[in-house]
Scaffold this motif. Structure first.
Motif, short mmCIF file in Angstrom:
data_model
loop_
_atom_site.label_atom_id
_atom_site.label_comp_id
_atom_site.label_asym_id
_atom_site.label_seq_id
_atom_site.Cartn_x
_atom_site.Cartn_y
_atom_site.Cartn_z
N ALA A 97 52.73 21.69 29.43
CA ALA A 97 53.82 21.94 30.37
C ALA A 97 53.88 20.87 31.45
N ARG A 98 52.73 20.35 31.84
CA ARG A 98 52.70 19.31 32.88
C ARG A 98 53.26 17.99 32.36
N PHE A 99 53.10 17.74 31.07
CA PHE A 99 53.55 16.48 30.48
C PHE A 99 54.46 16.80 29.28
N GLU A 100 55.56 17.43 29.57
CA GLU A 100 56.43 17.96 28.52
C GLU A 100 56.84 16.86 27.54
N GLY A 101 56.48 17.08 26.27
CA GLY A 101 56.84 16.14 25.22
C GLY A 101 55.99 14.89 25.16
N GLU A 102 55.00 14.77 26.04
CA GLU A 102 54.21 13.54 26.12
C GLU A 102 52.77 13.73 25.63
N VAL A 103 52.38 14.96 25.30
CA VAL A 103 51.01 15.21 24.86
C VAL A 103 50.92 14.94 23.36
N THR A 104 50.87 13.65 23.01
CA THR A 104 50.79 13.22 21.63
C THR A 104 49.34 12.88 21.28
N PRO A 105 49.00 12.80 19.99
CA PRO A 105 47.63 12.40 19.62
C PRO A 105 47.23 11.06 20.21
N GLU A 106 48.19 10.11 20.26
CA GLU A 106 47.88 8.80 20.82
C GLU A 106 47.56 8.89 22.31
N ASN A 107 48.34 9.68 23.05
CA ASN A 107 48.08 9.83 24.49
C ASN A 107 46.80 10.61 24.74
N LEU A 108 46.53 11.62 23.91
CA LEU A 108 45.27 12.34 24.04
C LEU A 108 44.09 11.40 23.79
N ALA A 109 44.24 10.52 22.80
CA ALA A 109 43.16 9.57 22.51
C ALA A 109 42.93 8.64 23.68
N ALA A 110 44.02 8.17 24.30
CA ALA A 110 43.89 7.27 25.45
C ALA A 110 43.25 7.99 26.63
N ALA A 111 43.66 9.24 26.89
CA ALA A 111 43.07 10.01 27.99
C ALA A 111 41.61 10.31 27.72
N LEU A 112 41.28 10.57 26.46
CA LEU A 112 39.89 10.80 26.08
C LEU A 112 39.07 9.54 26.27
N GLU A 113 39.65 8.39 25.88
CA GLU A 113 38.95 7.12 26.02
C GLU A 113 38.67 6.80 27.49
N LEU A 114 39.60 7.14 28.37
CA LEU A 114 39.42 6.91 29.80
C LEU A 114 38.45 7.91 30.42
N GLY A 115 38.17 9.01 29.69
CA GLY A 115 37.30 10.03 30.24
C GLY A 115 38.01 11.01 31.15
N TYR A 116 39.34 11.04 31.10
CA TYR A 116 40.10 11.95 31.95
C TYR A 116 39.96 13.39 31.47
N LEU A 117 39.86 13.60 30.17
CA LEU A 117 39.86 14.95 29.61
C LEU A 117 38.55 15.30 28.96
N GLY A 118 38.21 16.59 29.05
CA GLY A 118 37.09 17.18 28.34
C GLY A 118 37.43 18.64 28.11
N THR A 119 36.54 19.38 27.48
CA THR A 119 36.78 20.80 27.29
C THR A 119 35.55 21.59 27.67
#
Length: 206
Positions: A97-119
């Motif tokens: 919802a925060r990034f409507e239409g922008e949460v793609t596998p490529e963007n998730l991979a980039a955010a993961l690579e930067l260390g922005y996201l975890g679970t």
């Protein structure tokens, strides 16, 4: 497993290999039945995106481990000790919802690579509330998330260099413990210089 492999565009053999390498979390089991869901599919697509970006499987496994233990993402980035940044917990739906239409596998991979996201369990953990708020605000202004993340990577490089310079300055003249105490001074310098730099940029355009 066959359905998941088909949706991800890989073979069942590759899927089993990913499971063995800990690239994919285990399925939910009900008796002898193993259930995979959209989170597993998103992980497989993220792995594919990382491979396309030139990452090795061992490197992706390390990132996947950090992704599955969001509280340890800072360790992967080499960040130790207390931080001024506040992590944010989100459901996958709240992130979308925060990034409507922008949460793609490529963007998730980039955010993961930067260390922005975890679970952490079923929740997604973003490493910094300020970065999350700014990123989503930029996307709402019409800037693609992919461009925001690319810029973030460049900012990270400069920020690391500036932090090294400040730490070296303090260590030349004060005990190491003073680095954290003097952090607000460093932040004030950076904010003031960046503001002046924007002024100069706008003046040139005018």
């Amino acid at each position: 497993m066959e359905e998941l492999a088909r949706l991800a565009g890989i073979t069942v053999r590759t899927l089993r290999f990913y499971r063995e390498r800990k690239l994919l979390p285990p399925p939910r089991r009900e008796g002898r039945i193993a259930w995979y869901d959209d989170h597993h599919l998103a992980r497989l697509r993220t792995v594919s995106a990382l491979l396309e970006r030139g990452h090795t499987l061992s490197g992706i496994a390390e990132l996947a481990e950090a992704f599955d233990h969001g509280r340890d993402v800072a360790d992967l980035l080499g960040v130790e000790g207390p931080s001024e940044e506040e992590p944010v917990r989100l459901t996958p739906e709240e992130l979308a919802a925060r990034f409507e239409g922008e949460v793609t596998p490529e963007n998730l991979a980039a955010a993961l690579e930067l260390g922005y996201l975890g679970t952490d369990g079923d929740e997604i953990v973003h490493i910094s509330r300020r970065l999350l708020d700014v990123s989503s605000a930029l996307v709402r202004e019409g800037i693609p998330l992919a461009d925001v993340l690319t810029a973030a990577g460049r900012v990270r490089e400069h920020a690391d260099a500036l932090a090294d310079m400040f730490a070296e300055l303090v260590l030349r003249h004060a005990p190491e413990d003073d680095i954290d105490r003097l952090r607000p001074l460093a932040r004030s310098i950076l904010e003031a210089e960046f503001s002046l730099a924007l002024d100069r940029r706008l003046h040139k355009r005018g």
